[in-house]
Design a protein around this motif. Structure first.
Motif, mmCIF file in Angstrom:
data_model
loop_
_atom_site.group_PDB
_atom_site.id
_atom_site.type_symbol
_atom_site.label_atom_id
_atom_site.label_comp_id
_atom_site.label_asym_id
_atom_site.label_seq_id
_atom_site.Cartn_x
_atom_site.Cartn_y
_atom_site.Cartn_z
ATOM 1 N N ASN A 72 0.818 -1.216 0.000
ATOM 2 C CA ASN A 72 0.000 0.000 0.000
ATOM 3 C C ASN A 72 0.853 1.268 0.000
ATOM 4 O OD1 ASN A 72 -1.608 -2.095 1.948
ATOM 5 N ND2 ASN A 72 -2.989 -0.947 0.622
ATOM 6 N N PHE A 73 2.056 1.160 0.573
ATOM 7 C CA PHE A 73 2.947 2.326 0.650
ATOM 8 C C PHE A 73 4.247 2.015 -0.072
ATOM 9 C CE2 PHE A 73 0.380 2.467 4.598
ATOM 10 C CZ PHE A 73 -0.335 3.621 4.321
ATOM 11 N N ALA A 74 4.109 1.633 -1.335
ATOM 12 C CA ALA A 74 5.278 1.191 -2.099
ATOM 13 C C ALA A 74 6.353 2.276 -2.132
ATOM 14 C CB ALA A 74 4.856 0.813 -3.505
ATOM 15 N N ALA A 75 5.924 3.538 -2.145
ATOM 16 C CA ALA A 75 6.900 4.633 -2.236
ATOM 17 C C ALA A 75 7.835 4.659 -1.028
ATOM 18 C CB ALA A 75 6.166 5.969 -2.353
ATOM 19 N N ALA A 76 7.367 4.124 0.096
ATOM 20 C CA ALA A 76 8.217 4.104 1.297
ATOM 21 C C ALA A 76 9.322 3.063 1.160
ATOM 22 C CB ALA A 76 7.378 3.814 2.539
ATOM 23 N N GLY A 77 9.177 2.150 0.212
ATOM 24 C CA GLY A 77 10.203 1.139 -0.029
ATOM 25 C C GLY A 77 10.293 0.131 1.104
ATOM 26 N N ALA A 78 11.368 -0.668 1.094
ATOM 27 C CA ALA A 78 11.586 -1.645 2.169
ATOM 28 C C ALA A 78 12.194 -0.905 3.355
ATOM 29 C CB ALA A 78 12.501 -2.755 1.702
ATOM 30 N N ILE A 79 11.694 -1.195 4.536
ATOM 31 C CA ILE A 79 12.181 -0.518 5.740
ATOM 32 C C ILE A 79 12.840 -1.565 6.629
ATOM 33 C CG2 ILE A 79 11.499 0.790 7.794
ATOM 34 C CD1 ILE A 79 9.247 2.004 6.052
ATOM 35 N N GLU A 80 14.087 -1.288 6.965
ATOM 36 C CA GLU A 80 14.863 -2.295 7.683
ATOM 37 C C GLU A 80 15.210 -1.811 9.085
ATOM 38 O OE1 GLU A 80 18.056 -4.022 5.275
ATOM 39 O OE2 GLU A 80 19.263 -4.051 7.116
ATOM 40 N N CYS A 81 15.189 -2.722 10.040
ATOM 41 C CA CYS A 81 15.657 -2.366 11.375
ATOM 42 C C CYS A 81 16.214 -3.619 12.041
ATOM 43 C CB CYS A 81 14.544 -1.747 12.204
ATOM 44 S SG CYS A 81 13.100 -2.757 12.231
ATOM 45 N N SER A 82 16.681 -3.451 13.268
ATOM 46 C CA SER A 82 17.314 -4.586 13.935
ATOM 47 C C SER A 82 16.596 -4.882 15.240
ATOM 48 C CB SER A 82 18.779 -4.248 14.217
ATOM 49 O OG SER A 82 19.262 -5.080 15.244
ATOM 50 N N LEU A 83 16.542 -6.143 15.602
ATOM 51 C CA LEU A 83 15.935 -6.544 16.875
ATOM 52 C C LEU A 83 16.682 -5.946 18.059
ATOM 53 C CD1 LEU A 83 15.131 -10.312 16.299
ATOM 54 C CD2 LEU A 83 13.507 -8.513 16.886
ATOM 55 N N ASP A 84 17.901 -5.514 17.824
ATOM 56 C CA ASP A 84 18.709 -4.957 18.910
ATOM 57 C C ASP A 84 18.507 -3.450 19.089
ATOM 58 O OD1 ASP A 84 19.919 -7.489 19.404
ATOM 59 O OD2 ASP A 84 21.007 -7.189 17.524
ATOM 60 N N GLU A 85 17.651 -2.882 18.264
ATOM 61 C CA GLU A 85 17.458 -1.422 18.346
ATOM 62 C C GLU A 85 16.007 -1.052 18.604
ATOM 63 O OE1 GLU A 85 18.640 -0.266 14.486
ATOM 64 O OE2 GLU A 85 20.773 -0.592 14.864
ATOM 65 N N LEU A 86 15.297 -1.881 19.365
ATOM 66 C CA LEU A 86 13.874 -1.608 19.552
ATOM 67 C C LEU A 86 13.643 -0.627 20.684
ATOM 68 C CD1 LEU A 86 12.266 -5.120 19.173
ATOM 69 C CD2 LEU A 86 12.133 -3.189 17.597
ATOM 70 N N VAL A 87 13.400 0.614 20.331
ATOM 71 C CA VAL A 87 13.082 1.609 21.355
ATOM 72 C C VAL A 87 11.689 2.158 21.065
ATOM 73 C CG1 VAL A 87 15.395 2.338 22.011
ATOM 74 C CG2 VAL A 87 14.361 3.277 19.950
ATOM 75 N N PRO A 88 10.945 2.499 22.113
ATOM 76 C CA PRO A 88 9.577 2.950 21.886
ATOM 77 C C PRO A 88 9.523 4.385 21.395
ATOM 78 C CG PRO A 88 10.053 2.991 24.213
ATOM 79 C CD PRO A 88 11.270 2.436 23.545
ATOM 80 N N SER A 89 9.889 4.575 20.162
ATOM 81 C CA SER A 89 9.842 5.917 19.611
ATOM 82 C C SER A 89 9.206 5.852 18.239
ATOM 83 C CB SER A 89 11.253 6.488 19.499
ATOM 84 O OG SER A 89 12.040 5.627 18.716
ATOM 85 N N GLY A 90 7.938 6.193 18.184
ATOM 86 C CA GLY A 90 7.234 6.186 16.905
ATOM 87 C C GLY A 90 7.930 7.126 15.926
ATOM 88 N N THR A 91 8.038 6.684 14.680
ATOM 89 C CA THR A 91 8.711 7.500 13.672
ATOM 90 C C THR A 91 7.696 8.163 12.759
ATOM 91 O OG1 THR A 91 8.755 5.603 12.224
ATOM 92 C CG2 THR A 91 10.711 5.969 13.580
ATOM 93 N N GLY A 92 6.418 7.802 12.963
ATOM 94 C CA GLY A 92 5.392 8.320 12.073
ATOM 95 C C GLY A 92 5.254 7.486 10.806
ATOM 96 N N ARG A 93 6.055 6.448 10.681
ATOM 97 C CA ARG A 93 5.936 5.581 9.508
ATOM 98 C C ARG A 93 4.961 4.439 9.797
ATOM 99 N NH1 ARG A 93 12.189 4.884 7.658
ATOM 100 N NH2 ARG A 93 12.396 4.121 9.790
ATOM 101 N N TRP A 94 4.481 3.797 8.748
ATOM 102 C CA TRP A 94 3.509 2.723 8.950
ATOM 103 C C TRP A 94 4.104 1.577 9.757
ATOM 104 C CZ3 TRP A 94 3.983 -2.319 7.484
ATOM 105 C CH2 TRP A 94 4.970 -2.636 6.556
#
Ligand code: GLA
Length: 391
Positions: A72-94
């Motif tokens: 649905n949000f193809a323009a946002a592309g693939a979004i990558e993160c790490s299990l070691d960086e999970l902090v409760p800070s919403g980025t406003g992204r889906w």
């Protein structure tokens, strides 16, 4: 359903490559028939899961990465993160929604040893108030439980984790209704939930010769979350005022008589109206379910209309667009009830319409709405679907 499944499957191959071992999942959105803004006031709600929802193609990885992609949000592309960086800070992204759930799982001790790749696609119109976010949260919970073998978690737990993540990770202080309806949905049934005790019952919705119609205002809403959180604060203030004399834990514990006898304890006029809605809407919901069980759809419809009036005048979470839809609907002879559904400030109305009046409902209300608002509404026939599942 086949088409949506094809979309996530094909997209997974295009974005992440190898589709070998990919698994497919679905979780529904919801529509609330009655019981609005009662769930965080310890009252009753009466939602049902719908056949629209969110689909996922998912595969476990062998490292600590998580990769997300939404068709649905193809323009946002693939979004990558790490299990070691999970902090409760919403980025406003889906991705805040699924990531919040991963974060909430970790907080409960459900740690993922490895990450995953996930492609999603949702067919709930965005911003429609049909709970695309709750469906994505419940979907993610269901995927994690299945992929990592967290078998002791029930569907109710998935609902609670979804709500917790939305409250704490995304800062939207929603109640439990949406996630509960998605996680516990049952085909052909609405769910009568007491949010004070979390006791619930299914109630079959069999409307002979009638349809449940959803009409989308297509209004792009903003400021919804802050207004929503403000309503919560106003109800909390009203409760605190009532607590100066009454030992109650929630507005939902009050009968209408008790509220009327004690309402003067609530100092602020606005807070008094908010509390009035919460108390009356709770009682309306209880009565509406009784009416449905007695097959008194006419009464059910009247209570829906009263719910809309209360949301419009006392709770002030309706909007001119939804008011036009509901008020025009009330004028049509074949309409038993019509009200705004969900958090408000836009989104959809839900209406009970006799089969023979559906065509006129769509053409007449569609025309008037476009004339008055300047853009068209959309109409769907509601199908009450089941809960989350692997496909
Ligand atoms: C939103 C919230 C729910 C509920 C409704 C209003 O959908 O997520 O918890 O409060 O609004 O009934």
């Amino acid at each position: 359903m086949k088409e949506q499944l094809e979309i996530v499957k094909k997209t997974f191959g295009e974005v992440f490559g190898d589709t070998e071992g990919v698994r497919f999942f679905f979780a529904p959105g919801r529509v609330n028939l009655i019981g609005e803004h009662t769930d965080y006031n310890g009252g009753h709600v009466f939602p049902c899961a719908i056949s629209l929802g969110t689909y996922a193609a998912v595969k476990r990885r062998q490292d600590r990465k998580i990769r997300f992609y939404s068709a649905n949000f193809a323009a946002a592309g693939a979004i990558e993160c790490s299990l070691d960086e999970l902090v409760p800070s919403g980025t406003g992204r889906w991705t805040d929604y699924p990531l919040g759930v991963v974060w909430a799982f970790a907080g409960r001790g459900y740690l993922l040893p490895e990450g995953f790749d996930m492609v999603i696609y949702g067919d709930i119109p965005s911003g429609s108030g049909l709970s695309s976010s709750a469906s994505l949260e419940v979907l993610t919970g269901y995927v994690l439980r299945t992929l990592y073998g967290f078998d002791d978690l029930t569907n109710q737990d998935l609902a609670l984790i979804g709500q917790y993540s939305e409250n704490e990770f995304n800062g939207m202080k929603c109640g439990i209704m949406d996630q509960f309806a998605s996680a516990m949905g049952k085909e052909g049934n609405a769910i009568f939930l007491d949010t004070n005790t979390m006791e619930y019952e299914y109630a079959p919705v069999e409307l002979e010769g009638m349809k449940l119609l959803i009409t989308n205002t297509n209004k792009k809403h903003s400021l919804v979350d802050s207004e929503y959180n403000l309503r919560r604060q106003q109800c909390a203030q009203a409760l605190a005022d009532l607590n100066t004399r009454l030992a109650i834990g929630a507005l939902g514990e009050l009968s209408i008589e008790e509220y009327e006898q004690n309402k003067d304890l609530i100092g602020d006029e606005i807070c008094r109206r908010r509390a009035k809605h919460a108390v009356y809407e709770n009682q309306r919901t209880i009565e509406a379910v009784e009416a449905l069980r007695a097959n008194d759809i006419e009464r059910f419809g009247q209570l829906m209309n009263a719910s809309h009036v209360s949301l419009r005048d006392d709770y002030e979470t309706s909007c001119p667009e939804a008011d036009i839809l509901a008020e025009e609907a009330w004028k049509l002879p074949g309409v038993l009830g019509s009200r705004i559904t969900g958090g408000g400030f836009g989104g959809c109305t839900v209406s009970i319409v006799k089969d023979e009046a559906v065509e006129e409902f769509i053409s007449r209300i569609g025309r008037i709405y476009e004339e008055k608002v300047g853009y068209p509404a959309s109409f769907y026939t509601l199908e009450i679907g089941g809960g989350p599942r692997e496909l």
